[in-house]
Design a protein around this motif. Structure first.
Motif, PDB file in Angstrom:
ATOM      1  N   VAL A 165      38.554   0.024  10.951  1.00  0.00           N
ATOM      2  CA  VAL A 165      38.099  -0.264   9.586  1.00  0.00           C
ATOM      3  C   VAL A 165      37.620   1.041   8.968  1.00  0.00           C
ATOM      4  O   VAL A 165      37.392   2.033   9.665  1.00  0.00           O
ATOM      5  N   VAL A 166      37.416   1.033   7.651  1.00  0.00           N
ATOM      6  CA  VAL A 166      36.838   2.189   6.979  1.00  0.00           C
ATOM      7  C   VAL A 166      35.330   2.207   7.232  1.00  0.00           C
ATOM      8  O   VAL A 166      34.724   1.166   7.543  1.00  0.00           O
ATOM      9  N   ASP A 168      32.714   2.200   5.388  1.00  0.00           N
ATOM     10  CA  ASP A 168      31.850   1.350   4.571  1.00  0.00           C
ATOM     11  C   ASP A 168      32.237  -0.133   4.658  1.00  0.00           C
ATOM     12  O   ASP A 168      31.758  -0.962   3.883  1.00  0.00           O
ATOM     13  N   HIS A 169      33.076  -0.473   5.601  1.00  0.00           N
ATOM     14  CA  HIS A 169      33.475  -1.868   5.794  1.00  0.00           C
ATOM     15  C   HIS A 169      32.299  -2.652   6.383  1.00  0.00           C
ATOM     16  O   HIS A 169      31.502  -2.110   7.154  1.00  0.00           O
ATOM     17  N   TRP A 171      32.155  -4.551   8.784  1.00  0.00           N
ATOM     18  CA  TRP A 171      32.176  -4.580  10.244  1.00  0.00           C
ATOM     19  C   TRP A 171      31.830  -3.238  10.880  1.00  0.00           C
ATOM     20  O   TRP A 171      31.705  -3.147  12.103  1.00  0.00           O
ATOM     21  N   ALA A 172      31.700  -2.198  10.074  1.00  0.00           N
ATOM     22  CA  ALA A 172      31.617  -0.845  10.614  1.00  0.00           C
ATOM     23  C   ALA A 172      30.439  -0.642  11.566  1.00  0.00           C
ATOM     24  O   ALA A 172      30.488   0.212  12.452  1.00  0.00           O
ATOM     25  N   VAL A 185      40.757 -12.167   7.525  1.00  0.00           N
ATOM     26  CA  VAL A 185      40.965 -10.890   6.846  1.00  0.00           C
ATOM     27  C   VAL A 185      42.453 -10.547   6.825  1.00  0.00           C
ATOM     28  O   VAL A 185      43.209 -10.985   7.702  1.00  0.00           O
ATOM     29  N   VAL A 227      44.651   1.452   5.971  1.00  0.00           N
ATOM     30  CA  VAL A 227      43.283   1.035   6.269  1.00  0.00           C
ATOM     31  C   VAL A 227      42.292   1.943   5.552  1.00  0.00           C
ATOM     32  O   VAL A 227      41.304   1.481   4.961  1.00  0.00           O
ATOM     33  N   LYS A 228      42.529   3.242   5.560  1.00  0.00           N
ATOM     34  CA  LYS A 228      41.652   4.194   4.865  1.00  0.00           C
ATOM     35  C   LYS A 228      41.590   3.889   3.371  1.00  0.00           C
ATOM     36  O   LYS A 228      40.566   4.126   2.719  1.00  0.00           O
ATOM     37  N   GLY A 230      41.483   1.081   2.114  1.00  0.00           N
ATOM     38  CA  GLY A 230      40.749  -0.151   1.898  1.00  0.00           C
ATOM     39  C   GLY A 230      41.615  -1.374   1.701  1.00  0.00           C
ATOM     40  O   GLY A 230      41.180  -2.358   1.093  1.00  0.00           O
ATOM     41  N   VAL A 233      42.418  -4.340   7.552  1.00  0.00           N
ATOM     42  CA  VAL A 233      42.024  -3.835   8.871  1.00  0.00           C
ATOM     43  C   VAL A 233      43.248  -3.942   9.769  1.00  0.00           C
ATOM     44  O   VAL A 233      44.252  -4.554   9.418  1.00  0.00           O
TER      45      VAL A 233
END
Length: 307
Positions: A165-166, A168-169, A171-172, A185, A227-228, A230, A233
């Motif tokens: 994930v990025v 700021d996601h 889940w990060a 998702v 993914v980067k 946004g 995932v």
């Protein structure tokens, strides 16, 4: 039986665009090259080259023949090299060829003093399997093997699947991703034919069936970029995102529960001579613990625990 000299002249004419230049390339007379092509056309009972004042071009039959002709000459060269232990060809699935194989080949070439050229063929898993069966490569490194007869397949490495994930996601900051979260998702798919889907289905059952793959992007590199951006995932091999996790552009998170690991294989023909160069390379891949491989193994836990 097709004559390889005739095939070589046919391909030379296609490359050069005319018989005179093809004859110069092959160090033969123009009449000999013309005779080679005529005999090949007679053997196949079809016209292969359209001749005109402006040059030569393949007919439809010539277009069909060209890739097979190139393959025949390539295999001929490889057989001659193999008999004299001059060169070895290794095929790698995309993830292995892009992210894992380099330090092993570098170490092998250093050990052998660079005296044996190594040809690297990087393609999708099914393509590599077919190339091995057709004799176009000597050794294969793949993300799965289907146990077709006549080959020896040995487990090589275990690679954990992780969610990316990025930063700021939501889940990060998770230490692990609950598998049930993956149902809700958009999941970006990479290269088809890697066996990842079958592996997830085996370990996750109906949860894997319910996951929503919104795009099949064709490669792990493409997946990482999307993914980067946004756009979703993904689930990838942990070793494919080491650099991004170090740089802080992606987060790699293990799945909740027991790790889901993919076994990578080294495969070769069962009929290889015990002293052959391809078998020597295959055993090198299985036996060597290179410094670069050690680095990968040391970094992988840091990628997950640094989240």
């Amino acid at each position: 039986m097709l004559n390889l000299e005739h095939i070589a002249s046919f391909l030379a004419v296609l490359r050069a665009g005319n018989f005179r230049a093809a004859a110069h390339e092959r160090a033969l007379s123009q009449a000999t090259v013309s005779q080679h092509v005529q005999k090949l056309e007679a053997a196949l009972n079809t016209c292969l080259i359209a001749r005109s004042h402006s040059g030569c071009s393949p007919t439809q039959a010539g277009i069909v023949l060209q890739p097979y002709a190139e393959s025949l000459l390539s295999i001929n060269t490889r057989v001659l090299n193999l008999m004299h232990n001059q060169q070895v060809s290794i095929g790698a699935s995309s993830n292995i060829g892009v992210y894992l194989l380099q330090p092993y080949i570098k170490s092998f070439m250093a050990e052998t003093g660079g005296q044996f050229p190594v040809e690297i063929v990087i393609q999708k898993n099914p393509v590599i399997a077919d190339k091995l069966e057709r004799g176009e490569i000597d050794v294969a490194t793949m993300e799965w093997w289907d146990d077709r007869p006549g080959y020896i397949a040995r487990p090589w490495r275990q690679e954990e699947l992780v969610v990316i994930v990025v930063p700021d996601h939501p889940w990060a900051k998770l230490l692990t991703v609950p598998r049930a979260l993956l149902v809700d998702v958009p999941l970006l798919g990479g290269e088809p034919g890697t066996g990842t889907g079958r592996l997830l289905l085996h370990h996750m059952g109906e949860t894997a069936r319910d996951m929503q793959e919104v795009m099949q992007l064709g490669s792990t590199e493409a997946v990482k970029r999307w993914v980067k951006a946004g756009l979703g995932v993904s689930i990838v091999l942990s070793s494919t995102v080491v650099e991004e996790c170090r740089a802080g552009t992606l987060r790699a998170i293990p799945l909740e529960g027991a790790p889901i690991c993919k076994t990578l294989y080294v495969i070769w023909r069962a009929t290889l001579r015990h002293d052959s160069l391809p078998l020597r390379l295959a055993k090198w891949l299985l036996d060597q613990d290179t410094a670069a491989a050690n680095t990968q193994l040391e970094v992988a836990p840091q990628v997950c625990t640094a989240l």
